[in-house]
Every structure is written in C-alpha cells, then in structure tokens.
Scaffold this active site. Structure first.
Site, PDB file in Angstrom:
ATOM      1  N   GLU A  58       0.880  -1.156   0.000  1.00  0.00           N
ATOM      2  CA  GLU A  58       0.000   0.000   0.000  1.00  0.00           C
ATOM      3  C   GLU A  58       0.927   1.218   0.000  1.00  0.00           C
ATOM      4  O   GLU A  58       1.822   1.298   0.852  1.00  0.00           O
ATOM      5  CB  GLU A  58      -0.859  -0.023   1.274  1.00  0.00           C
ATOM      6  N   ARG A 110       5.485 -12.988   9.653  1.00  0.00           N
ATOM      7  CA  ARG A 110       5.989 -11.619   9.552  1.00  0.00           C
ATOM      8  C   ARG A 110       7.376 -11.557  10.142  1.00  0.00           C
ATOM      9  O   ARG A 110       7.650 -12.237  11.131  1.00  0.00           O
ATOM     10  CB  ARG A 110       5.106 -10.756  10.455  1.00  0.00           C
ATOM     11  N   LYS A 155       4.494   0.662   9.601  1.00  0.00           N
ATOM     12  CA  LYS A 155       4.557   1.883   8.796  1.00  0.00           C
ATOM     13  C   LYS A 155       3.961   3.067   9.542  1.00  0.00           C
ATOM     14  O   LYS A 155       4.441   4.183   9.429  1.00  0.00           O
ATOM     15  CB  LYS A 155       3.816   1.667   7.473  1.00  0.00           C
TER      16      LYS A 155
HETATM   17  P1  ATP Z   1       1.010  -1.749   7.924  1.00  0.00           P
HETATM   18  O1  ATP Z   1       2.235  -1.831   8.786  1.00  0.00           O
HETATM   19  O2  ATP Z   1       0.644  -0.350   7.526  1.00  0.00           O
HETATM   20  O3  ATP Z   1      -0.134  -2.618   8.346  1.00  0.00           O
HETATM   21  P2  ATP Z   1       2.178  -3.475   5.985  1.00  0.00           P
HETATM   22  O4  ATP Z   1       3.548  -3.340   6.526  1.00  0.00           O
HETATM   23  O5  ATP Z   1       1.442  -4.751   6.075  1.00  0.00           O
HETATM   24  O6  ATP Z   1       1.301  -2.318   6.523  1.00  0.00           O
HETATM   25  P3  ATP Z   1       1.762  -3.451   3.104  1.00  0.00           P
HETATM   26  O7  ATP Z   1       2.072  -2.346   2.188  1.00  0.00           O
HETATM   27  O8  ATP Z   1       0.374  -3.930   3.191  1.00  0.00           O
HETATM   28  O9  ATP Z   1       2.263  -2.963   4.501  1.00  0.00           O
HETATM   29  O10 ATP Z   1       2.726  -4.671   2.856  1.00  0.00           O
HETATM   30  C1  ATP Z   1       2.991  -5.231   1.582  1.00  0.00           C
HETATM   31  C2  ATP Z   1       3.348  -6.674   1.730  1.00  0.00           C
HETATM   32  O11 ATP Z   1       4.470  -6.827   2.600  1.00  0.00           O
HETATM   33  C3  ATP Z   1       2.217  -7.474   2.335  1.00  0.00           C
HETATM   34  O12 ATP Z   1       2.030  -8.646   1.544  1.00  0.00           O
HETATM   35  C4  ATP Z   1       2.679  -7.820   3.696  1.00  0.00           C
HETATM   36  O13 ATP Z   1       2.194  -9.075   4.075  1.00  0.00           O
HETATM   37  C5  ATP Z   1       4.200  -7.803   3.577  1.00  0.00           C
HETATM   38  N1  ATP Z   1       4.826  -7.417   4.850  1.00  0.00           N
HETATM   39  C6  ATP Z   1       4.585  -6.302   5.559  1.00  0.00           C
HETATM   40  N2  ATP Z   1       5.285  -6.287   6.704  1.00  0.00           N
HETATM   41  C7  ATP Z   1       6.007  -7.433   6.732  1.00  0.00           C
HETATM   42  C8  ATP Z   1       6.917  -8.024   7.667  1.00  0.00           C
HETATM   43  N3  ATP Z   1       7.234  -7.412   8.810  1.00  0.00           N
HETATM   44  N4  ATP Z   1       7.460  -9.217   7.356  1.00  0.00           N
HETATM   45  C9  ATP Z   1       7.152  -9.825   6.193  1.00  0.00           C
HETATM   46  N5  ATP Z   1       6.298  -9.345   5.283  1.00  0.00           N
HETATM   47  C10 ATP Z   1       5.717  -8.154   5.538  1.00  0.00           C
END
Ligand code: ATP
Ligand code: MG
Length: 554
Positions: free
Chosen positions: A30, A254, A264
């Site tokens: 996003e 994660r 974020k």
């Molecule tokens: P927020 O922290 O705002 O909830 P987000 O970090 O999940 O958002 P996105 O832009 O939705 O942000 O993430 C894009 C992709 O990265 C998604 O498929 C998400 O699953 C993956 N992702 C995000 N954070 C992690 C993490 N800490 N480890 C592994 N994958 C991640």
C-alpha cells in the site's frame, strides 16, 4: 533452503493446478509509507519463488485509501524494489481496477449478495458481535435489489456525505469468523486519489479489492503475512460468488526484529514528529534508511535466506541481521585507515623532512582489489583510545615505555607526553625502530598490539556519524501504561564526530562503496558529503556478537 511455500508451489506445478499457466506472484504494497526490512523479506519471497519456477511477479500498488497515499511513496517503493535486485513483470495499481470492482459490486447487489447500509460506523461495530457472541442483522439488510442499486448509484454520484452509508456483503452475521459478518465493501470518501483524482467518491475496502486484484492479474500464488489468514475465507467468497480466477493465498510469518519497529504507522510518526531525519535516516529500518547506512542487498538476501519462512510469528535478533551484513561487507569493503578521535603522535627520531609511503592491500579477502600506497611522515594521528598515560591491567596498546606496531609501518615506543592547561594529553612523543620498516623487526621481537595511524600533513578531515539502536528495549512495543512506543527511543542513537582524520585516498571515496576503516568498523560516504566536507556513516562496528552466539550454540 526448503520451505513449505516452495513445496506448495512445486506441488501445484506438478499437479497442473493452474494448467499450463506459469507461476504468477505479486508484491502488493500500500503506498502509504516507505518499505522496511520486513517488506524485503516479502519481496525476496514473492520475486524469489517466482524466479525459481520460471514465473513472473507484478508490482501492484494496493492504493484503495486515498487519504494516506502519495506519489512519493510509489516512487520510493519502486526504487527500493529495484535496489533489492528485482524487476517486476507488470506494474499494476488496484485503482486501475476501480471500474471493474464497481461492476462486480453491482453484480453482487443484483444477486442479492450485497446491500447498502445506513448504520453509522459505531452502530455497525456494535452490531458486529464479538468472538464469543454472534452479530445482529442490520435493519437495512433486507432492502430490495432495486433500492440497493438506486442507493449505490447515488453513493457513487456523490449525493451523500462521508460515512453516511456503506455497501456491505450479505454473508452471515453469525459466522465464527468476524471478517465474514457482512463486511463493508465500499465506503463514501470525498477525497482526491493520487491517481484517479476526483473521479470517485466511493472507494472499495482493502478486503474487497485485494483478492479480486489478484484474480484480475491471474496470480496463482498470493503470498502474504499471517494476519491475513482470517481474511482468506472472505477473498475466497468473493471469488466464488463472482466466478473469477481462483488465486490461492498462502500465509507466512511476519519478520519482527529486536530493538526495531516495523510498523509503517509508527515509522511515519517518527518522521512527522521529526524524531529522526526523514524516512531515509540511517537509523530507520526502512530500505531507504539501511541503504543510506551502507547495508547491502546481498547481505539482506543472505539474512532472509537464513531466517527462513515459517507459520508462526516470532522475533529475530537484530544481531543476526548485522552479522550477515558484516559477512558481506567484509568480503567487499576496501580497507582504509581513519582516526575518529585523533591525538597527535610525534616520532622524535624520524627525520623532519622525510616522507615515505607504504604499500598496503586494499582488501586482504580479495587480492584482485589491489594495493594502495599510504603516506607516512614524522607526525601522525592515532586514536586517543590507543594511548594511556597510566595503562590499566591488560592494556596492550601504547603507553610510556611500551612498544607497539604502527600498521604496515614501524615499531614505535612511547616516551613522553605534552599536555594542555587542562591536563589533557595533546601530543604523544615516541621513538621508532628504523629496522622494523614494513612492520616487522629483524630480531624477531614481538609486540602485543598494532594500531592504525594517519599522517597529519596528508590527512583529510571528515565528519563521522555513528549510529546505535533506535530503541532501548528489545521489544519496543513493551511500554509502561500511559507511555507511547516513541518514549522508548534511545536518546544516544546518533553521535556526530567532527574532527576525524582520514588517509588521503578517502578524499575520493564514492557514494555506494563500502569501506572498512581498520579496527573501527564499516563505513560509507553519506549523501550529505561534498568534496569540501566529507561525511561518512558508520554502517556497523567490527565486533560481531551474533557470530559469538552462533559459535557457542553450534
Ligand atoms: P502496515 O504496517 O501499515 O499494516 P504493511 O507493513 O502490512 O502495513 P503493506 O504495504 O500492506 O504494509 O505490505 C505489503 C506486503 O508486505 C504485504 O504482503 C505484507 O504481508 C508484507 N509485509 C509487511 N510487513 C512485513 C513483515 N514485517 N514481514 C514480512 N512481510 C511483511
Ligand atoms: Mg498491510
């Protein structure tokens, strides 16, 4: 490295689950912030696995929330993905699918599977029930198809204010999965979107856009983090109702890192409250931050391979991330000598006019990196830490009467000091053994310590920025009641040294090239550096606590 994700894809390819179609994945950020190290893990998985199976990966911006999304984030994300070493097949935006999503919403209304609800957000929450109690039907749930079509068209036409109505899927208010209790599909938001401008005043919810976007792109394997597992039945429901391409979602853990915040929202707060100097502050866990700090994509890749993929969330030691960086930097960094906190060393018996130069290896790990010559003269800088007038026990560096080696040059013995009025040592005087040229004495005499040095008349000055952990606690979210996560920031995470002295070859140091300042750490030129004012970041110190841990537990 084996993983259940790879096994699953291999199995689907073998059984031709998607016929002859190639493996198709996507990375779906996003655009509401900069990417961080956790996203790097997802990127290595999405792009890496597709590559392994000869498939393709789209970069798709899940841009369904106009309020928080900006072009700046889109641009930074594209740059970061490329820096990690990947190129996408197609560049996609969920916002490009707005017309299709709208048509699908109408299809669901016509099928009696969606309705316009006039309840407020609070009332919807109250009706939703809890994990132990079923929800209650909205009084608007039984609206006729005609009424729903009319109201939804008027929502789109801009007749109603924000928050006054939503479109909901008609599924099951008693479902044990709360995501299935008539989730919201569309909301009214009179806000300009970074790509569609003012074309729309209703926007699809993430959950109504994500699964169908996968489907539109014919994504075969939609990998995402575990928190989406409970949403999978809903994505599947939409796909089944609409009879569209059945993308398969698979969840993985994660990445969480000790002493690090990977949210974020919190990272944005650090930036907007100016607790750090922007998204690319070298203390930030963003890709932009660690790149500026001097981390390498290769080191990140090795780290991601080592942590593996699992189905349960945990926390990874930040030392492990640093270990793989050091490992990579050690291989590629050019060696140089730099004195961070200088004190002058005068060799009393060295001819005042003499200048020599010593040939030293640029990288002992890589003979192809060649040699360079380092100038030497009677007056040098050494680290304040490398001299003690009164040495503590087991202090083997320079002190009066002690002999040490100047790296690659000579043996010297400290003789006396000059102090300022405050009693600080400002000059150390010593004598050298001319027979030890190159750093070894012909009589086989040993010294216990080798220190680095820079010739004063050849030295270049630089500002050096030293970084420490951004948070004090291993789990930054572990805060006292009433405190904010940001109260746990390490007040000493940045230290700026302004009087460092470097060997002259570093005057031409290029941005993006890693250096190892001998005995001190890994460094890189910062983007603030100019030919007249050099600025270096310390990427990492040399000591590697993870290697020790790994050794003792091996
Ligand atoms: P927020 O922290 O705002 O909830 P987000 O970090 O999940 O958002 P996105 O832009 O939705 O942000 O993430 C894009 C992709 O990265 C998604 O498929 C998400 O699953 C993956 N992702 C995000 N954070 C992690 C993490 N800490 N480890 C592994 N994958 C991640
Ligand atoms: Mg997310």
């Amino acid at each position: 490295m084996s993983s259940f994700l790879r096994d699953q894809i291999a199995e689907d390819v073998r059984t031709q689950k998607y016929g002859d179609a190639a493996v198709q994945t996507r990375f779906p950020p996003e655009p509401n912030g900069y990417l961080h190290i956790g996203h790097a893990k997802a990127i290595f998985i999405d792009f890496g696995l597709a590559d392994e199976f000869g498939g393709k990966t789209n970069l798709r911006f899940d841009d369904t929330n106009p309020a928080k999304e900006e072009q700046e984030y889109v641009d930074s994300i594209m740059g970061d993905v490329r820096w990690l070493g990947f190129d996408w097949d197609r560049l996609c935006y969920a916002s490009d699918y707005f017309p299709q999503l709208y048509a699908w919403a109408i299809e669901l209304i016509k099928a009696g599977k969606a309705y316009v609800d006039d309840l407020s957000a609070d009332e919807i929450r109250e009706h939703r029930g809890t994990l132990t109690e079923p929800g209650k039907d909205s009084p608007y749930r039984t609206r006729t198809v005609e009424e729903n079509l009319d109201l939804f068209a008027r929502m789109k036409a801009g007749e109603f204010p924000n928050g006054s109505r939503v479109l909901r899927a008609k599924i099951d208010m008693a479902s044990p999965n709360i995501n299935m209790r008539d989730p919201v599909m569309y909301r009214i938001l009179h806000a300009a979107h970074h790509r569609t401008g003012n074309e729309w005043c209703i926007y699809p919810m993430y959950d109504f856009a994500h699964g169908q976007s996968d489907s539109i792109e014919r994504v075969t394997h939609s990998m995402c983090t575990l928190e989406f597992a409970d949403h999978q039945p809903l994505y599947r429901w939409y796909i089944d109702q609409l009879g569209i391409f059945p993308s398969q979602q698979i969840e993985f853990d994660r990445l969480n890192l000790t002493y690090t915040m990977l949210s974020k929202r919190k990272l944005l707060q650090l930036v907007t409250e100016k607790r750090v100097n922007g998204w690319d502050d070298p203390r930030m866990p963003t890709i932009a931050g660690i790149r500026r700090r001097g981390f390498t994509p290769e080191g990140l890749r090795a780290f991601c391979a080592a942590i593996g993929i699992s189905r349960t969330n945990g926390a990874t030691d930040i030392e492990m991330l640093e270990h793989y960086q050091r490992d990579d930097l050690n291989r590629r960094a050019s060696r140089a000598m730099a004195v961070l906190n200088p004190v002058k060393l005068v060799i009393d018996n060295y001819p005042a006019e003499l200048e020599e130069s010593f040939e030293v290896a640029n990288n002992p790990e890589d003979t192809a990196a060649g040699m360079r010559s380092v100038p030497f003269s009677r007056e040098l800088y050494i680290e304040q830490d490398d001299f003690r007038e009164v040495p503590p026990q087991k202090y083997y560096r320079l002190s009066p009467g002690k002999e040490v080696r100047l790296r690659g040059a000579y043996f010297i013995t400290a003789q006396s000091v000059v102090k300022d009025e405050a009693g600080n040592v400002v000059e150390v005087h010593c004598t050298y053994d001319a027979a030890s040229r190159g750093g070894n004495s012909p009589d086989g005499r040993k010294v216990k310590s080798t220190i680095h040095w820079v010739s004063t008349k050849h030295a270049v000055s630089a500002e050096i920025r030293l970084y420490d952990k951004l948070f004090l606690k291993a789990d930054p979210s572990d805060v006292e009641e009433g405190q904010d996560v940001l109260d746990g920031l390490n007040p000493n995470s940045l230290e700026v040294l302004i009087g460092a002295k470097l060997e002259p070859s570093l005057a031409d140091a290029k941005q993006g090239v890693p250096y190892q300042f001998e005995r001190v750490g890994y460094f890189c030129v910062d983007q603030d550096s100019t030919p007249g004012k050099l600025v270096f970041n310390r990427t990492l110190s040399l000591k590697d606590s993870w290697a020790k841990v790994a050794q003792t537990t091996a």
